[in-house]
Write an enzyme that holds these catalytic residues in place. Structure first.
Site, PDB file in Angstrom:
ATOM      1  N   GLU A 343      -0.549  -1.421   4.947  1.00  0.00           N
ATOM      2  CA  GLU A 343       0.802  -1.825   4.510  1.00  0.00           C
ATOM      3  C   GLU A 343       1.658  -0.666   3.987  1.00  0.00           C
ATOM      4  O   GLU A 343       2.341  -0.803   2.980  1.00  0.00           O
ATOM      5  CB  GLU A 343       0.694  -2.904   3.427  1.00  0.00           C
ATOM      6  CG  GLU A 343      -0.014  -4.151   3.925  1.00  0.00           C
ATOM      7  CD  GLU A 343      -0.362  -5.144   2.820  1.00  0.00           C
ATOM      8  OE1 GLU A 343      -0.275  -6.355   3.095  1.00  0.00           O
ATOM      9  OE2 GLU A 343      -0.731  -4.739   1.712  1.00  0.00           O
TER      10      GLU A 343
HETATM   11  C1  TNX Z   1      -3.350  -7.994   1.866  1.00  0.00           C
HETATM   12  S1  TNX Z   1      -5.814  -6.884   2.991  1.00  0.00           S
HETATM   13  C2  TNX Z   1      -3.617  -6.781   1.255  1.00  0.00           C
HETATM   14  C3  TNX Z   1      -3.780  -6.709  -0.207  1.00  0.00           C
HETATM   15  C4  TNX Z   1      -3.562  -8.038  -0.850  1.00  0.00           C
HETATM   16  C5  TNX Z   1      -4.230  -9.116  -0.026  1.00  0.00           C
HETATM   17  C6  TNX Z   1      -4.185 -10.476  -0.636  1.00  0.00           C
HETATM   18  C7  TNX Z   1      -5.042  -5.619   2.720  1.00  0.00           C
HETATM   19  C8  TNX Z   1      -5.562  -4.426   3.355  1.00  0.00           C
HETATM   20  N1  TNX Z   1      -3.940  -5.653   1.954  1.00  0.00           N
HETATM   21  O1  TNX Z   1      -2.910  -5.742  -0.735  1.00  0.00           O
HETATM   22  O2  TNX Z   1      -4.101  -8.006  -2.125  1.00  0.00           O
HETATM   23  O3  TNX Z   1      -3.601  -9.162   1.238  1.00  0.00           O
HETATM   24  O4  TNX Z   1      -4.967 -11.373   0.071  1.00  0.00           O
END
Ligand code: TNX
Length: 538
Positions: A343
């Protein structure tokens, strides 16, 4: 490795006194016999005479200490041959021997025999003995888990088990950044992993809402970045001694700790700690202060993602990362360093690739293998580095493209599909009421169990998949009791998905074995969700 026919445990022959043992994960092969072993006041944990048994001793000591607590027996550890065991009125010991067939059992496999007159556990390594000890533990009555002396008797059903794992990577991840968990809470979580043969513990040590580990060269990370969490609570951080203690606690259970520092996004807590890390932003403000409504807030305590970023064109960022990666690597005996990489919405693809490539070099300079969320496959990740697939895609769906990109680069893949194995997803709409998220849907116990990591994504097979890992993100979780509620009953399934051959995993059989764990969880005081999909045996 030779493959034995894997049979669902329920379909196997039963011991007249006990029925079929209710083990999780189900072993590769198990046969019940009519024998019954009683662990008695004089029973010892023995290892072979001579120095060759030194490797078995730490496991023998762990097992003896575990058995002492609830039995109240002295449970001595002794060097004494299994041959002296005799039968009939013999000493009825539990014997551990590093003499297993390595070709068959590998490093984690074991061969377990429960006779009338004793228990014989063999493996090629200490690790194999430890995994086998967890099976033995589950053959004892649930009261063996008690932290006070229980009356017994300690009768075990006769069995012949040959067992070894499907995957080398059977992991659990814990986000201590969104909410801080104490060292004792983390140890408790490791204890719960141990029982189900989970062997990787991934700690998510930094995120927008908190930095959780002391770094000598950048003290404000812990002092400032560690002083907050989601919702504005006090947060916390681990000293280097705390971290070493957690590493050792895991290692004593043959669990490898994987530290994660998330980058180049998810970095707001670092940005608030050291202002020089904001060199690329107007007025050198941390990222959250550019978000509407957060302009005047000292810390980011919300749960939205994707707004923060390291300044990837500035030298200071690389000085910072070099120190962090070196200091953490020095304290981490395991071969992996997890760089996050998810992200990173504020960083262009070109910058992202340049950044991850540079970070990968630092990871290699510190003797570690790079691991990251599947996004890192966009960079020039080295063959053998590890991509963690968290996409909800199945089959040929485009969400699986990153994992396929990883395969094309000959990376290894750890499967963590969010709509199957994210322990922070709710079980059902509104269940449990105050905990968990639903962005990847809701995940009841059957859904979390009934999938095959090696056939989940087209083009991502067991040639590259090295295992599974269950993330537990803590936006809604404040303490270990919350963590237990979302982990149980799904976490034991993670152990079984990673361990048991696919053909040995049948939901209707698993749900019965799971039901039989409830008494053990009651003794262990585990907070768990009473899923209506399981007919719990209390
Ligand atoms: C996605 S999974 C994210 C996290 C959040 C999570 C909550 C991932 C690599 N990144 O930053 O905490 O979803 O489910």
């Amino acid at each position: 490795m030779m493959t034995l026919a894997a049979m669902p445990v329920g379909a196997q022959e039963e011991n007249a006194n006990f029925g079929a043992p209710q083990l999780i994960p189900a072993p590769v092969s198990m046969e019940s016999t009519d024998e019954v072993y009683t662990f008695g006041t004089k029973s010892k944990v023995t290892v072979d005479p001579g120095r060759s048994s030194n490797r078995a001793l730490p496991v023998a000591r762990w097992l003896a200490s575990f058995l002492r607590t609830a039995t109240g027996y002295p449970v001595r550890v002794a060097r004494q041959g299994w041959g002296n065991q005799g039968s009939g009125d013999g000493p009825r010991n539990v014997h551990l021997s590093v003499s297993g067939d390595e070709d068959l059992l590998g490093t984690e496999g074991y061969n377990l025999r429960v006779f009338d007159h004793g228990v014989l556990l063999r493996a090629a390594t200490a690790e194999g003995l430890f995994r086998g000890s967890q099976t033995l533990r589950q053959l004892f009555p649930p009261e063996i888990e008690s932290d006070s002396v229980q009356p017994g008797p300690w009768n075990l059903p006769g069995v012949k088990i040959i067992d070894y794992p499907r995957y080398e990577w059977r992991g659990a991840h814990l986000d201590v950044a969104r909410h801080f968990l104490t060292v004792d809470e983390v140890k408790r979580y490791i204890d719960l992993l141990t029982l189900y043969k989970i062997n990787r513990f991934h700690m998510h040590l930094s995120d927008d809402q908190g930095w959780r580990l002391w770094i000598d060269d950048w003290p404000n990370l812990a002092l400032i970045g560690g002083s907050t969490e989601v919702g504005g609570g006090p947060g916390g951080y681990y000293t280097k001694d705390d971290y070493r203690e957690i590493v050792q606690y895991a290692a004593d259970r043959f669990i490898t700790l994987i530290p994660e520092i998330d980058m180049p996004g998810h970095t707001d807590a670092a940005e608030v700690s050291h202002s020089e890390l904001n060199s690329c932003r107007p007025n050198r403000v941390p990222s959250h202060r550019l978000l509407p409504g957060w302009e005047d807030e000292p810390f980011y305590t919300g749960t939205g993602v994707g707004f923060s970023a390291l300044c990837v064109h500035d030298d200071i960022t690389y000085e910072f990362m070099e120190d962090v990666i070196r200091e953490i690597s020095e304290m981490t005996p395991g071969p992996y360093f997890h760089v996050g990489g998810d992200e990173a919405h504020q960083t262009s693809l070109q910058d992202y690739v340049m950044f991850v490539d540079r970070i990968q070099e630092m990871v290699h300079d510190n003797g570690k293998t790079m691991m990251g969320w599947a996004e890192i496959a966009r960079a020039n990740a080295a063959p053998g580095s590890i991509a963690q697939n968290w996409s909800t895609a199945t089959g040929g769906g485009s969400g699986g493209d990153l994992a396929r990109m990883a395969v094309a680069k000959d990376m290894k893949v750890v499967m963590s599909p969010a709509n199957r194995i994210y322990l922070d997803m709710k079980y059902a709409p509104g269940v449990p009421p105050d905990l968990g998220l639903t962005w990847a849907g809701t995940v009841e116990v059957m859904r979390s169990y009934d999938w095959d990591p090696g056939a989940h994504l087209t083009g991502v097979t067991d040639e590259h998949v090295i295992g599974v890992e269950a993330p537990l993100w803590t936006e809604t979780i404040e303490d270990i009791k919350d963590a237990e509620m979302l982990s149980f009953p799904r976490l034991p399934g993670v152990g079984e998905i990673g361990w048991t051959p696919q053909e040995g995993r049948v939901w209707t059989d698993y749900r019965q074995r799971l039901a039989n764990q409830a008494r053990r969880w009651a003794v262990m005081d585990i907070n768990y969700y009473r899923s209506p999909q399981v007919d719990w045996v209390d």
